[in-house]
Design a protein around this motif. Structure first.
Motif, PDB file in Angstrom:
ATOM      1  N   ALA A  53       9.991  50.032  -7.490  1.00 12.68           N
ATOM      2  CA  ALA A  53      11.349  50.641  -7.203  1.00 12.68           C
ATOM      3  C   ALA A  53      11.421  52.145  -7.667  1.00 12.68           C
ATOM      4  N   ILE A  54      10.660  52.538  -8.284  1.00 15.31           N
ATOM      5  CA  ILE A  54      10.598  53.707  -9.070  1.00 15.31           C
ATOM      6  C   ILE A  54       9.630  54.610  -7.869  1.00 15.31           C
ATOM      7  N   ILE A  55       8.744  53.975  -7.405  1.00 17.73           N
ATOM      8  CA  ILE A  55       7.898  54.589  -6.207  1.00 17.73           C
ATOM      9  C   ILE A  55       8.870  54.980  -5.163  1.00 17.73           C
ATOM     10  N   ALA A  56       9.479  53.786  -4.449  1.00 19.05           N
ATOM     11  CA  ALA A  56      10.620  54.069  -3.452  1.00 19.05           C
ATOM     12  C   ALA A  56      11.488  54.942  -3.803  1.00 19.05           C
ATOM     13  N   ALA A  57      12.088  54.973  -4.959  1.00 22.94           N
ATOM     14  CA  ALA A  57      12.989  56.266  -5.359  1.00 22.94           C
ATOM     15  C   ALA A  57      12.456  57.586  -5.178  1.00 22.94           C
ATOM     16  N   HIS A  58      11.155  57.750  -5.305  1.00 22.39           N
ATOM     17  CA  HIS A  58      10.439  58.996  -5.324  1.00 22.39           C
ATOM     18  C   HIS A  58       9.670  59.266  -4.000  1.00 22.39           C
ATOM     19  N   GLN A  59      10.190  58.655  -3.131  1.00 18.69           N
ATOM     20  CA  GLN A  59       9.537  58.985  -1.790  1.00 18.69           C
ATOM     21  C   GLN A  59       9.623  60.552  -1.241  1.00 18.69           C
ATOM     22  N   SER A  60      10.648  61.179  -1.485  1.00 15.52           N
ATOM     23  CA  SER A  60      11.018  62.398  -1.064  1.00 15.52           C
ATOM     24  C   SER A  60       9.947  63.466  -1.868  1.00 15.52           C
ATOM     25  N   ASN A  61       9.821  63.017  -3.367  1.00 10.97           N
ATOM     26  CA  ASN A  61       8.712  63.574  -4.253  1.00 10.97           C
ATOM     27  C   ASN A  61       7.365  63.303  -3.686  1.00 10.97           C
ATOM     28  N   ILE A  62       6.990  62.322  -3.303  1.00 11.77           N
ATOM     29  CA  ILE A  62       5.654  61.858  -2.902  1.00 11.77           C
ATOM     30  C   ILE A  62       5.336  62.818  -1.740  1.00 11.77           C
ATOM     31  N   ARG A  63       6.201  63.124  -0.678  1.00 10.59           N
ATOM     32  CA  ARG A  63       6.181  63.864   0.237  1.00 10.59           C
ATOM     33  C   ARG A  63       6.046  65.297  -0.165  1.00 10.59           C
ATOM     34  N   ARG A  64       6.520  65.751  -0.970  1.00 19.54           N
ATOM     35  CA  ARG A  64       6.482  67.041  -1.294  1.00 19.54           C
ATOM     36  C   ARG A  64       5.185  67.423  -2.240  1.00 19.54           C
TER      37      ARG A  64
END
Length: 228
Positions: free
Chosen positions: A193-204
């Protein structure tokens, strides 16, 4: 059943307390949803208005998880849930996890802030601290090391999210710690869930455009405009 519903309702309203939003408004008169990443979470409070509001928000958010999983879930009597023993799970631990997860959902979708909340990492940490303080203590150490070395809060949060279920598995199955197996299952689900919530952060992070924590002072742009 009614006891469980009451626990979950109280936990949701606890989780809905917008620590970062309120602390930033009280200390600096700033709505952090209008600046930085526009996220009403502790990380954006650190970036926009400085360490006082950021620390206060972090303490409030962490405390919401502790109260939901460690206090609310234990103070309201609930009958043992049938058939849990088949999985080796305990009712008290499962109810604490459910209360904590609902508090995290309350943080992410708070009724007191138009259902626009943060990403729930601090509240999740508080929930897990109430249930397994040693494991979450090690996880927080991992978070601190990654944060200090990289200065990326998002990367530290993602690393800690993966570290927690890994540590639960190591402590339980390699060292024989008395940890409820439900902690491993929920730890994995929470990490996803935390990984899914941080998708935009992962892209950046992959693009090299993610913001770093470089100072504990308020953002200079806002200071220059006289907005604090």
């Amino acid at each position: 059943m009614w006891s469980l519903i009451i626990i979950l309702l109280i936990s949701y309203f606890l989780g809905s307390i917008p620590g970062a939003l309120w602390s930033s408004k009280v200390l600096h008169g700033v709505d952090i949803r209008n600046y930085g990443s526009h996220n009403p979470g502790a990380t954006n409070a650190f970036r926009v208005v400085g360490w006082q509001a950021g620390v206060l928000a972090s303490v409030v958010d962490f405390g919401k998880g502790v109260l939901a999983a460690g206090v609310v879930a234990s103070q309201i009597r609930i009958d043992p849930i049938p058939n849990l023993s088949v999985f080796g799970w305990e009712t008290a631990t499962l109810v604490g996890l459910l209360a904590g997860v609902v508090a995290v959902l309350g943080h992410m979708f708070p009724v007191f802030a138009n259902f626009e909340g943060g990403k729930g990492v601090n509240t999740a940490a508080g929930m897990l601290f109430a249930l397994t303080p040693v494991t979450i203590g090690i996880t927080l150490a991992v978070f601190a090391v990654v944060l200090i070395s990289s200065r990326y809060v998002s990367l530290a949060s993602l690393t800690a999210a993966v570290a927690f279920p890994t540590l639960v598995a190591i402590r339980r199955y390699l060292f024989g710690a008395a940890l409820d197996p439900s902690l491993l299952v929920f730890g994995i689900l929470l990490a996803l869930a935390i990984i899914a919530a941080h998708q935009s952060n992962i892209r950046r992070l992959l693009n090299g455009t993610e913001s770093q924590i470089s100072s504990f002072e308020p953002a200079q742009g806002m200071l220059g405009r006289g907005e604090l």
